[in-house]
Design a protein around this motif. Structure first.
Motif, mmCIF file in Angstrom:
data_model
loop_
_atom_site.group_PDB
_atom_site.id
_atom_site.type_symbol
_atom_site.label_atom_id
_atom_site.label_comp_id
_atom_site.label_asym_id
_atom_site.label_seq_id
_atom_site.Cartn_x
_atom_site.Cartn_y
_atom_site.Cartn_z
ATOM 1 N N PHE A 238 0.861 -1.179 0.000
ATOM 2 C CA PHE A 238 0.000 0.000 0.000
ATOM 3 C C PHE A 238 0.901 1.234 0.000
ATOM 4 N N ASP A 239 0.841 2.005 -1.089
ATOM 5 C CA ASP A 239 1.660 3.200 -1.214
ATOM 6 C C ASP A 239 1.357 4.186 -0.097
ATOM 7 N N GLU A 240 2.337 4.982 0.257
ATOM 8 C CA GLU A 240 2.195 5.946 1.345
ATOM 9 C C GLU A 240 1.024 6.892 1.137
ATOM 10 N N ARG A 241 0.641 7.132 -0.097
ATOM 11 C CA ARG A 241 -0.490 8.033 -0.340
ATOM 12 C C ARG A 241 -1.796 7.483 0.201
ATOM 13 N N ILE A 242 -1.925 6.162 0.267
ATOM 14 C CA ILE A 242 -3.210 5.578 0.669
ATOM 15 C C ILE A 242 -3.081 4.621 1.860
ATOM 16 N N SER A 243 -1.890 4.434 2.371
ATOM 17 C CA SER A 243 -1.687 3.462 3.450
ATOM 18 C C SER A 243 -2.401 3.856 4.740
ATOM 19 N N SER A 244 -2.599 5.159 4.953
ATOM 20 C CA SER A 244 -3.259 5.586 6.190
ATOM 21 C C SER A 244 -4.699 5.095 6.263
ATOM 22 N N LEU A 362 11.175 -2.607 0.016
ATOM 23 C CA LEU A 362 10.003 -3.470 0.164
ATOM 24 C C LEU A 362 9.546 -4.013 -1.180
ATOM 25 N N LEU A 363 9.627 -3.191 -2.233
ATOM 26 C CA LEU A 363 9.294 -3.674 -3.570
ATOM 27 C C LEU A 363 10.212 -4.831 -3.961
ATOM 28 N N ARG A 364 11.485 -4.660 -3.686
ATOM 29 C CA ARG A 364 12.436 -5.719 -4.019
ATOM 30 C C ARG A 364 12.132 -6.991 -3.224
ATOM 31 N N ASP A 365 11.812 -6.814 -1.943
ATOM 32 C CA ASP A 365 11.567 -7.967 -1.082
ATOM 33 C C ASP A 365 10.272 -8.697 -1.429
ATOM 34 N N MET A 366 9.276 -7.975 -1.953
ATOM 35 C CA MET A 366 7.987 -8.610 -2.217
ATOM 36 C C MET A 366 8.025 -9.514 -3.440
ATOM 37 N N GLY A 367 8.987 -9.329 -4.315
ATOM 38 C CA GLY A 367 9.104 -10.218 -5.477
ATOM 39 C C GLY A 367 8.041 -9.933 -6.505
ATOM 40 N N THR A 368 6.958 -10.691 -6.488
ATOM 41 C CA THR A 368 5.852 -10.532 -7.435
ATOM 42 C C THR A 368 4.585 -10.183 -6.673
ATOM 43 N N GLY A 369 3.946 -9.084 -7.060
ATOM 44 C CA GLY A 369 2.742 -8.671 -6.354
ATOM 45 C C GLY A 369 2.227 -7.348 -6.867
ATOM 46 N N LEU A 370 1.463 -6.637 -6.031
ATOM 47 C CA LEU A 370 0.774 -5.420 -6.438
ATOM 48 C C LEU A 370 1.201 -4.243 -5.578
ATOM 49 N N LEU A 418 -3.554 -6.446 9.627
ATOM 50 C CA LEU A 418 -2.796 -5.507 10.446
ATOM 51 C C LEU A 418 -1.693 -6.200 11.240
ATOM 52 N N MET A 419 -1.875 -7.469 11.552
ATOM 53 C CA MET A 419 -0.845 -8.204 12.274
ATOM 54 C C MET A 419 0.354 -8.525 11.387
ATOM 55 N N ARG A 420 0.192 -8.349 10.065
ATOM 56 C CA ARG A 420 1.263 -8.721 9.142
ATOM 57 C C ARG A 420 1.891 -7.522 8.443
ATOM 58 N N ILE A 421 1.541 -6.305 8.830
ATOM 59 C CA ILE A 421 2.059 -5.155 8.094
ATOM 60 C C ILE A 421 3.564 -4.982 8.321
ATOM 61 N N ILE A 422 4.242 -4.611 7.239
ATOM 62 C CA ILE A 422 5.664 -4.289 7.285
ATOM 63 C C ILE A 422 5.812 -2.857 6.787
ATOM 64 N N PRO A 423 6.176 -1.904 7.657
ATOM 65 C CA PRO A 423 6.227 -0.504 7.243
ATOM 66 C C PRO A 423 7.542 -0.136 6.564
ATOM 67 N N ALA A 424 7.455 0.798 5.629
ATOM 68 C CA ALA A 424 8.646 1.409 5.041
ATOM 69 C C ALA A 424 9.035 2.620 5.902
ATOM 70 N N ASN A 425 9.923 3.444 5.380
ATOM 71 C CA ASN A 425 10.364 4.631 6.128
ATOM 72 C C ASN A 425 10.089 5.915 5.358
ATOM 73 N N VAL A 435 1.878 7.939 8.177
ATOM 74 C CA VAL A 435 1.877 6.486 7.985
ATOM 75 C C VAL A 435 2.689 6.171 6.735
ATOM 76 N N PRO A 436 3.708 5.322 6.825
ATOM 77 C CA PRO A 436 4.525 4.998 5.653
ATOM 78 C C PRO A 436 3.839 3.976 4.759
ATOM 79 N N SER A 437 4.462 3.669 3.633
ATOM 80 C CA SER A 437 3.989 2.560 2.797
ATOM 81 C C SER A 437 3.984 1.288 3.629
ATOM 82 N N LEU A 438 2.980 0.439 3.389
ATOM 83 C CA LEU A 438 2.808 -0.768 4.200
ATOM 84 C C LEU A 438 2.709 -1.999 3.303
#
Length: 448
Positions: A238-244, A362-370, A418-425, A435-438
């Protein structure tokens, strides 16, 4: 002679007492705004508005009634009070209503420290128009932008005063200055749109209109050629623009009004873990120059910095006086109201603990996704937390953005998500909700 919001609020209380109210509170909101919109480099719309809105709440025992008006003439104040008292006589009793006790009231505050009001002179209409034109021109200069549907600039002031028969009287003023731009790329059925904008309390803090227009244009161009993604289980960033919005669902579920109704998927979770253990969600209504800051709430109680979630654990509900009484708790100083309704719990400035990785990491770590940059529609079950929203953004393969996507749905359960969110900086520190990208792994994605 022009009367101040403070004077009008106290005249409303005097009128309420004269009409027979046992107790009362009054809120007066005085606002002015000027806004301009341009199209093709010329003025399309200009508007200036000024208004003074009044709200009076009266009590007869445990019965209350509220009336509002935009007319502050003395005869109108008297008529408002008489009508409110007559309504209260017919209203059902509410055992949880009533003003704050005197010892609960805020006794003092430092308005200068909050910096809510910019002393810089109001911008001229020509200055606002120049900002809008510059934003539009910068967007149109981006190769691939076919048109700008909206370029606007605005300025406003907002003065509020609250007074009550329990002895509270306080007010504050705030300013706002904004610039926005919506750009369109492509032609016909292949059109895509995106935006950028900025709103600040102090004019000097506002981003350059050229940057806003250019960013809107670049974002719109990046969406050309969007297609539906695959269906399956994928990580979603979830991009920082909409993660909140995700944090907003947690706040709605921990709102005392929802808890008191029993209509919350968090109602049994007080003191339990709702976020990863290294994350906290802090509310701070005293941040300088931030739109959500305020010295006291709509019931005259001091606002306070508090941890809504501390080290992953939900520490408490967001409460006004009524919801606190229903739950046999104390108000958290989070009452909000307009002129035509009673107070209700609301949150102020929020910040989520940032991560130690960038969005690119986080993009690099997610591999394939949205990567989600925009969301439409919402199907949220308040009792179960089941979540389903339309989304668009970019498809990611092997950690790299490959193409834009649209017309897809992402789904899951908020408690699990929410228990699985990984925040960016990458959170913007000047927003009310920081709220950062999640990143959330394993979400259901419905596309092709």
């Amino acid at each position: 002679m022009t009367r101040t919001p403070e004077e009008i609020s106290h005249q409303l209380l005097d009128a309420a007492r004269k009409a027979g109210a046992e107790s009362a509170d009054a809120i007066v909101i005085d606002g002015s705004s000027v806004s301009v919109e341009v199209r093709s480099g010329v003025l399309e719309h200009a508007e200036r508005a000024e208004s003074t809105d009044l709200g009076l709440r009266v009590f007869l025992g445990k019965r209350q009634a509220i009336v509002s008006s935009s007319d502050s003439r003395p005869e109108t104040l008297a008529a408002m009070a008489e009508r409110a008292v007559a309504m209260a006589r017919e209203a059902p009793e509410d055992p949880f209503t009533g003003l704050a006790d005197a010892d609960q009231l805020s006794k003092g505050w430092d308005m200068d420290a909050l910096e809510l009001f910019d002393p810089t002179p109001e911008p001229s209409a020509d200055a606002l128009m120049s900002d809008a034109i510059n934003a539009e021109a910068a967007a149109l200069a981006v190769q691939g932008v076919s048109q700008v549907s909206d370029a606007a600039a605005a300025y406003g002031t907002h003065v509020v005063h609250l007074a009550a028969t329990n002895g509270f009287s306080g007010g504050y003023a705030r300013t706002s200055r904004s610039t926005s731009c919506v750009a369109i790329s492509g032609e016909g059925t292949g059109m895509e749109r995106d935006y950028d904008g900025d709103s600040r309390s102090f004019q000097a803090d506002l981003r350059d209109p050229e940057e806003i227009g250019r960013t809107a244009g670049e974002r719109a161009v990046q969406l050309v050629g969007a297609q539906k993604p695959a269906t399956g289980s994928f990580p979603v960033l979830f991009d920082e623009r909409i993660s909140s919005s995700l944090i907003g669902h947690l706040l709605a579920a921990s709102n005392g009004a929802a808890i008191a109704r029993g209509a919350s998927w968090l109602k049994e979770c007080l003191g339990e873990q709702v976020l990863p253990a290294h994350l906290s969600l802090i509310e701070d209504p005293h941040r300088p120059r931030i739109a959500g800051s305020r010295p006291f709430d709509a019931e005259g109680l001091s606002t306070q910095r508090r941890s809504i979630v501390e080290n992953g654990v939900l520490t408490g509900w967001t409460l006004d006086l009524s919801s606190a009484r229903k739950l046999d708790m104390k108000s958290t100083g989070n009452a909000a109201r307009g002129v035509s309704g009673p107070p209700s719990p609301s949150n102020w400035n929020l910040s989520l603990t940032p991560g130690d990785k960038s969005r690119a990491d986080l993009l690099r770590d997610m591999g394939t996704g949205l990567l989600v940059t925009s969301m439409i529609g919402s199907t949220i079950n308040p009792n179960t937390g089941d979540y389903s929203r339309g989304a668009s953004g970019f498809w990611v393969e092997n950690g790299e953005i490959t193409h834009p996507v649209n017309e897809c749905t992402i789904a899951g359960n908020l408690r699990d998500m929410l228990m699985r969110i990984i925040p960016a900086n990458d959170a913007r520190p000047y927003l009310s909700r920081v709220v950062p990208s999640l990143l959330i792994e394993g979400m259901t994605l419905a596309g092709n």
